[in-house]
Motif scaffolding. Sequence first.
Motif, mmCIF file in Angstrom:
data_model
loop_
_atom_site.group_PDB
_atom_site.id
_atom_site.type_symbol
_atom_site.label_atom_id
_atom_site.label_comp_id
_atom_site.label_asym_id
_atom_site.label_seq_id
_atom_site.Cartn_x
_atom_site.Cartn_y
_atom_site.Cartn_z
ATOM 1 N N CYS A 195 12.164 120.793 32.426
ATOM 2 C CA CYS A 195 13.242 121.488 33.143
ATOM 3 C C CYS A 195 13.693 122.686 32.321
ATOM 4 N N ALA A 249 13.899 116.694 39.224
ATOM 5 C CA ALA A 249 13.880 115.498 40.070
ATOM 6 C C ALA A 249 14.265 114.245 39.302
ATOM 7 N N TRP A 250 14.137 114.260 37.973
ATOM 8 C CA TRP A 250 14.418 113.060 37.188
ATOM 9 C C TRP A 250 15.905 112.836 36.919
ATOM 10 N N ILE A 251 16.759 113.752 37.332
ATOM 11 C CA ILE A 251 18.198 113.528 37.163
ATOM 12 C C ILE A 251 18.738 112.859 38.426
ATOM 13 N N ASP A 252 19.152 111.592 38.249
ATOM 14 C CA ASP A 252 19.697 110.810 39.357
ATOM 15 C C ASP A 252 21.200 110.588 39.237
ATOM 16 N N ASP A 253 21.712 110.589 38.010
ATOM 17 C CA ASP A 253 23.140 110.332 37.823
ATOM 18 C C ASP A 253 23.612 110.968 36.519
ATOM 19 N N ASP A 300 21.725 110.571 33.197
ATOM 20 C CA ASP A 300 20.553 111.433 33.010
ATOM 21 C C ASP A 300 20.968 112.810 32.473
ATOM 22 N N CYS A 330 19.870 114.537 29.003
ATOM 23 C CA CYS A 330 19.382 115.916 28.998
ATOM 24 C C CYS A 330 20.063 116.704 27.880
#
Length: 90
Positions: free
Chosen positions: A13, A66-70, A73, A77
Motif C-alpha cells: 500500500c 483491501a487488507w484493512i478491515d478494521d 489493521d 499499518c
Amino acid sequence: MEFVRQTIEINGCNLGLARGGKGAPLLYLHGPDGLGEWPVILDTLAERFDVIVPDHPGFGGSEAPAWIDDVSDVAYCYLDAIEALGLSGV
C-alpha cells in the motif's frame, strides 16, 4: 515551515505523508474526517520537532488497501510505517 510530501510503501500500500521540521520525530495522526485544512499547530510543532503527518489509508495521498478491515489493521499499518521510517526505538 516547509513540509515535503512523500510516499512510502507499506505491505503493498502506498502511504502518503508530509514531513517537515527538525528535532525528535513526532507522528501526527489526523482525526476520522481527514486532515482538511493544514492546522497551524503543525508549523509550530515543526519549529522543535521532525513532524510526520501521514494520510490515513484511504485518505489524501494514501491508497485504501483491501487488507484493512478494521481499526486494528490501521494500527498495524502505522506500526509498519514507524519501522519503515526508521522511528522504532527512537
